[in-house]
Design an enzyme around this catalytic site. Structure first.
Site, PDB file in Angstrom:
ATOM      1  N   LYS A  60       0.834  -1.216   0.000  1.00  0.00           N
ATOM      2  CA  LYS A  60       0.000   0.000   0.000  1.00  0.00           C
ATOM      3  C   LYS A  60       0.865   1.262   0.000  1.00  0.00           C
ATOM      4  O   LYS A  60       0.601   2.186  -0.750  1.00  0.00           O
ATOM      5  CB  LYS A  60      -0.892   0.056   1.260  1.00  0.00           C
ATOM      6  CG  LYS A  60      -1.858  -1.080   1.403  1.00  0.00           C
ATOM      7  CD  LYS A  60      -2.790  -0.874   2.602  1.00  0.00           C
ATOM      8  CE  LYS A  60      -2.104  -0.863   3.951  1.00  0.00           C
ATOM      9  NZ  LYS A  60      -1.529  -2.145   4.372  1.00  0.00           N
ATOM     10  N   ARG A  76      -8.803   1.027   9.950  1.00  0.00           N
ATOM     11  CA  ARG A  76      -8.415  -0.365  10.145  1.00  0.00           C
ATOM     12  C   ARG A  76      -9.465  -1.132  10.939  1.00  0.00           C
ATOM     13  O   ARG A  76      -9.314  -2.330  11.132  1.00  0.00           O
ATOM     14  CB  ARG A  76      -7.102  -0.421  10.912  1.00  0.00           C
ATOM     15  CG  ARG A  76      -5.852  -0.583  10.037  1.00  0.00           C
ATOM     16  CD  ARG A  76      -4.651  -0.493  10.956  1.00  0.00           C
ATOM     17  NE  ARG A  76      -3.488  -1.186  10.502  1.00  0.00           N
ATOM     18  CZ  ARG A  76      -2.441  -0.604   9.930  1.00  0.00           C
ATOM     19  NH1 ARG A  76      -2.458   0.666   9.651  1.00  0.00           N
ATOM     20  NH2 ARG A  76      -1.377  -1.319   9.621  1.00  0.00           N
ATOM     21  N   ARG A  89      12.090  -8.024   6.383  1.00  0.00           N
ATOM     22  CA  ARG A  89      12.114  -6.785   5.599  1.00  0.00           C
ATOM     23  C   ARG A  89      12.998  -5.761   6.316  1.00  0.00           C
ATOM     24  O   ARG A  89      12.999  -5.665   7.542  1.00  0.00           O
ATOM     25  CB  ARG A  89      10.660  -6.286   5.527  1.00  0.00           C
ATOM     26  CG  ARG A  89      10.448  -5.037   4.772  1.00  0.00           C
ATOM     27  CD  ARG A  89       8.969  -4.815   4.584  1.00  0.00           C
ATOM     28  NE  ARG A  89       8.340  -4.190   5.743  1.00  0.00           N
ATOM     29  CZ  ARG A  89       7.148  -3.606   5.714  1.00  0.00           C
ATOM     30  NH1 ARG A  89       6.441  -3.607   4.614  1.00  0.00           N
ATOM     31  NH2 ARG A  89       6.652  -3.052   6.786  1.00  0.00           N
ATOM     32  N   ARG A 124      12.506  -3.185  11.540  1.00  0.00           N
ATOM     33  CA  ARG A 124      11.495  -2.584  12.415  1.00  0.00           C
ATOM     34  C   ARG A 124      11.057  -3.635  13.430  1.00  0.00           C
ATOM     35  O   ARG A 124      10.933  -4.811  13.102  1.00  0.00           O
ATOM     36  CB  ARG A 124      10.274  -2.189  11.571  1.00  0.00           C
ATOM     37  CG  ARG A 124      10.290  -0.763  11.119  1.00  0.00           C
ATOM     38  CD  ARG A 124       9.302  -0.461  10.020  1.00  0.00           C
ATOM     39  NE  ARG A 124       7.933  -0.918  10.236  1.00  0.00           N
ATOM     40  CZ  ARG A 124       6.931  -0.680   9.381  1.00  0.00           C
ATOM     41  NH1 ARG A 124       7.165   0.013   8.274  1.00  0.00           N
ATOM     42  NH2 ARG A 124       5.723  -1.123   9.613  1.00  0.00           N
ATOM     43  N   ARG A 153       0.273  -9.023  13.569  1.00  0.00           N
ATOM     44  CA  ARG A 153      -0.261  -8.024  12.625  1.00  0.00           C
ATOM     45  C   ARG A 153      -1.212  -8.671  11.625  1.00  0.00           C
ATOM     46  O   ARG A 153      -2.244  -8.106  11.272  1.00  0.00           O
ATOM     47  CB  ARG A 153       0.889  -7.347  11.863  1.00  0.00           C
ATOM     48  CG  ARG A 153       1.631  -6.330  12.704  1.00  0.00           C
ATOM     49  CD  ARG A 153       2.945  -5.946  12.072  1.00  0.00           C
ATOM     50  NE  ARG A 153       2.815  -5.083  10.917  1.00  0.00           N
ATOM     51  CZ  ARG A 153       3.803  -4.837  10.052  1.00  0.00           C
ATOM     52  NH1 ARG A 153       4.979  -5.423  10.206  1.00  0.00           N
ATOM     53  NH2 ARG A 153       3.605  -4.035   9.038  1.00  0.00           N
TER      54      ARG A 153
END
Ligand code: AMP
Length: 213
Positions: free
Chosen positions: A13, A88, A127, A154, A165
């Protein structure tokens, strides 16, 4: 043009929203980036959000709605915006509807980037992120191609947080798809392929829905 980029974590996104921002010159509103800036600045909001984000949880609805209310009041939103990461939850979507009505605005299109869960886990776990501009790079990348900064992982891209998540997305965020489908706003876009291919599909979806005319 008011757009919502919708999809699971890791669906791309942010990348697509950034490309749309450059193409149409309307702001990219990413609640994840807003929160990460608050965390980096050590504000009261940042201190509250930090542990929730690190665990892959959701920051409370009232806090998020307040952030979006302030952001949409900024003058750069008058000609449109690209929303990424908000809403969300159903209460967030309902509050946003009320807010948009107050502002005499509405979404022109919801762009749903569809990616299988197994692919998301592969993309998110490992990532790497540039601490300077927050751009993300595939696992194994060591330095930022733009400025040479050492990349970091992160907290919320660590395995337990990634699992949480995705679970919370399926439980709280996936129901929004039916919420917007009921209004015939959703364009489904295959979120697998090169960044440019996916961008091409996004632009075709907007043309097909006659949003860009
Ligand atoms: P993102 O960069 O969009 O994946 O967001 C990073 C993190 O910020 C999420 O995992 C949540 O902890 C928090 N966050 C961002 N947007 C929201 C939202 N709309 N509601 C609740 N939490 C959010």
């Amino acid at each position: 043009m008011n757009l919502l980029l919708y999809g699971p974590p890791g669906s791309g996104k942010g990348t697509q929203a950034e490309m749309l921002h450059k193409r149409f010159d309307i702001p990219h509103i990413a609640t994840g980036d807003i929160l990460r800036n608050e965390v980096a600045a050590g504000t009261p909001l940042g201190l509250k959000a930090k542990p929730i984000m690190a665990a892959g949880g959701y920051v409370p609805d009232d806090v998020m709605i307040g952030i979006i209310r302030n952001r949409l009041a900024q003058p750069d939103c008058v000609n449109g915006f690209i929303m990424d990461g908000f809403p969300r939850t159903i209460p967030q979507a309902q509050a946003l509807d009320e807010l948009l009505t107050e502002l005499s605005k509405a979404f022109d299109r919801v762009l749903y980037l569809k990616v299988e869960t197994s692919e998301l886990v592969k993309r998110l776990a490992g990532r790497m992120t540039c601490p300077v501009d927050q751009k993300t790079y595939p696992p194994g990348t060591r330095t930022c191609p733009a400025d040479g900064t050492k990349l970091v992982q992160r907290d919320d891209d660590k395995p337990d947080a990634v699992k949480h998540r995705i679970e919370i997305y399926l439980e709280k965020t996936l129901p929004l798809l039916d919420y917007y489908r009921a209004r015939h706003l959703v364009s489904e876009i295959e979120g697998v392929g090169t960044i440019d291919e996916i961008h091409g599909s996004v632009l075709s979806a907007l043309e097909k829905a006659r949003v860009t005319n």
